[in-house]
Design a protein around this motif. Structure first.
Motif, mmCIF file in Angstrom:
data_model
loop_
_atom_site.group_PDB
_atom_site.id
_atom_site.type_symbol
_atom_site.label_atom_id
_atom_site.label_comp_id
_atom_site.label_asym_id
_atom_site.label_seq_id
_atom_site.Cartn_x
_atom_site.Cartn_y
_atom_site.Cartn_z
ATOM 1 N N PRO A 144 0.835 -1.198 0.000
ATOM 2 C CA PRO A 144 0.000 0.000 0.000
ATOM 3 C C PRO A 144 0.873 1.253 0.000
ATOM 4 N N PRO A 145 0.288 2.388 -0.381
ATOM 5 C CA PRO A 145 1.061 3.618 -0.449
ATOM 6 C C PRO A 145 1.550 4.056 0.925
ATOM 7 N N THR A 146 2.565 4.922 0.902
ATOM 8 C CA THR A 146 3.083 5.426 2.173
ATOM 9 C C THR A 146 2.034 6.302 2.836
ATOM 10 N N HIS A 147 2.086 6.338 4.152
ATOM 11 C CA HIS A 147 1.075 7.075 4.905
ATOM 12 C C HIS A 147 1.726 7.798 6.074
ATOM 13 N N SER A 148 1.009 8.804 6.572
ATOM 14 C CA SER A 148 1.539 9.562 7.697
ATOM 15 C C SER A 148 0.905 9.134 9.024
ATOM 16 N N ARG A 149 -0.275 8.575 8.970
ATOM 17 C CA ARG A 149 -0.946 8.093 10.178
ATOM 18 C C ARG A 149 -1.678 6.800 9.858
ATOM 19 N N GLN A 150 -1.811 5.954 10.887
ATOM 20 C CA GLN A 150 -2.474 4.667 10.699
ATOM 21 C C GLN A 150 -3.170 4.266 11.979
ATOM 22 N N LEU A 151 -4.325 3.623 11.817
ATOM 23 C CA LEU A 151 -5.061 3.060 12.939
ATOM 24 C C LEU A 151 -5.606 1.710 12.496
ATOM 25 N N GLY A 152 -5.457 0.687 13.304
ATOM 26 C CA GLY A 152 -5.989 -0.631 12.984
ATOM 27 C C GLY A 152 -6.715 -1.212 14.192
ATOM 28 N N ILE A 153 -7.807 -1.920 13.916
ATOM 29 C CA ILE A 153 -8.597 -2.527 14.983
ATOM 30 C C ILE A 153 -9.342 -3.738 14.427
ATOM 31 N N ARG A 154 -9.525 -4.755 15.268
ATOM 32 C CA ARG A 154 -10.360 -5.908 14.912
ATOM 33 C C ARG A 154 -11.755 -5.668 15.436
ATOM 34 N N LEU A 155 -12.744 -5.987 14.611
ATOM 35 C CA LEU A 155 -14.148 -5.823 14.980
ATOM 36 C C LEU A 155 -14.911 -7.101 14.667
ATOM 37 N N SER A 156 -15.973 -7.343 15.407
ATOM 38 C CA SER A 156 -16.770 -8.545 15.179
ATOM 39 C C SER A 156 -17.510 -8.451 13.848
ATOM 40 N N SER A 157 -17.655 -9.583 13.201
ATOM 41 C CA SER A 157 -18.367 -9.647 11.918
ATOM 42 C C SER A 157 -19.867 -9.700 12.174
ATOM 43 N N THR A 158 -20.364 -8.611 12.750
ATOM 44 C CA THR A 158 -21.777 -8.462 13.082
ATOM 45 C C THR A 158 -22.238 -7.085 12.633
ATOM 46 N N ARG A 159 -23.529 -6.836 12.710
ATOM 47 C CA ARG A 159 -24.040 -5.498 12.398
ATOM 48 C C ARG A 159 -23.424 -4.454 13.316
ATOM 49 N N ARG A 160 -23.265 -4.814 14.568
ATOM 50 C CA ARG A 160 -22.664 -3.886 15.530
ATOM 51 C C ARG A 160 -21.221 -3.564 15.135
ATOM 52 N N GLY A 161 -20.466 -4.566 14.729
ATOM 53 C CA GLY A 161 -19.097 -4.337 14.288
ATOM 54 C C GLY A 161 -19.041 -3.444 13.059
ATOM 55 N N ALA A 162 -19.954 -3.651 12.112
ATOM 56 C CA ALA A 162 -20.009 -2.815 10.909
ATOM 57 C C ALA A 162 -20.370 -1.372 11.274
ATOM 58 N N ARG A 163 -21.305 -1.196 12.184
ATOM 59 C CA ARG A 163 -21.697 0.159 12.625
ATOM 60 C C ARG A 163 -20.536 0.851 13.331
ATOM 61 N N LEU A 164 -19.832 0.125 14.200
ATOM 62 C CA LEU A 164 -18.678 0.707 14.883
ATOM 63 C C LEU A 164 -17.580 1.082 13.892
ATOM 64 N N ALA A 165 -17.371 0.266 12.859
ATOM 65 C CA ALA A 165 -16.366 0.575 11.834
ATOM 66 C C ALA A 165 -16.714 1.893 11.144
#
Length: 149
Positions: free
Chosen positions: A10-31
């Motif tokens: 992937p291209p170079t970036h100045s900031r990054q954030l990563g998180i695991r979320l549940s494969s549920t509607r709630r996880g999609a909404r939080l994403a």
């Protein structure tokens, strides 16, 4: 707007954030909420700006697809947000590498069909999007929303 399968980094970036979320509607909404919040903090625009709405729409579709088409029981999806020089990149990594997204049809779906238009929206609101198989167990679908000038 372009769609492509990439095999390079992937291209170079100045900031990054990563998180695991549940494969549920709630996880999609939080994403979706997290992507908009991070975008507005990094870019400095209000939540109700057009670029923030584009991020919300693109994120909602990618997370929804990961939840519906890319998950195995008990497996999460990974959300990665990157601030790039030219835009904001959203990456969603799921556990179904054999289910790759297809380029959306240019013809509108029948009004009777309740789904199948999401990638058309991604294509309309993202500058670029695509997918990448990183290993035998996951795939990453990504989209880049342009940074306002």
């Amino acid at each position: 707007m372009t769609q492509q399968k990439l095999t390079d980094e992937p291209p170079t970036h100045s900031r990054q954030l990563g998180i695991r979320l549940s494969s549920t509607r709630r996880g999609a909404r939080l994403a979706r909420q997290l992507a908009v919040q991070q975008f507005t903090e990094w870019i400095g625009l209000p939540h109700d700006s057009d670029p923030a709405r584009a991020v919300a729409l693109v994120m909602a579709e990618l997370a929804s697809n990961a939840m519906r088409h890319g998950s195995l029981p008990g497996r999460d999806f990974r959300l990665t947000l990157l601030l790039l020089d030219q835009g904001f990149r959203i990456e969603v990594t799921d556990t179904r590498p054999e289910r790759c997204p297809r380029r959306p049809a240019t013809e509108p779906a029948s009004p009777d069909v309740p789904s199948g238009r999401g990638l058309l929206l991604v294509e309309a609101y993202a500058e670029r999007w695509g997918w990448q198989g990183r290993d035998a167990y996951t795939k990453t679908v990504w989209a880049e929303v342009a940074r306002p000038v």
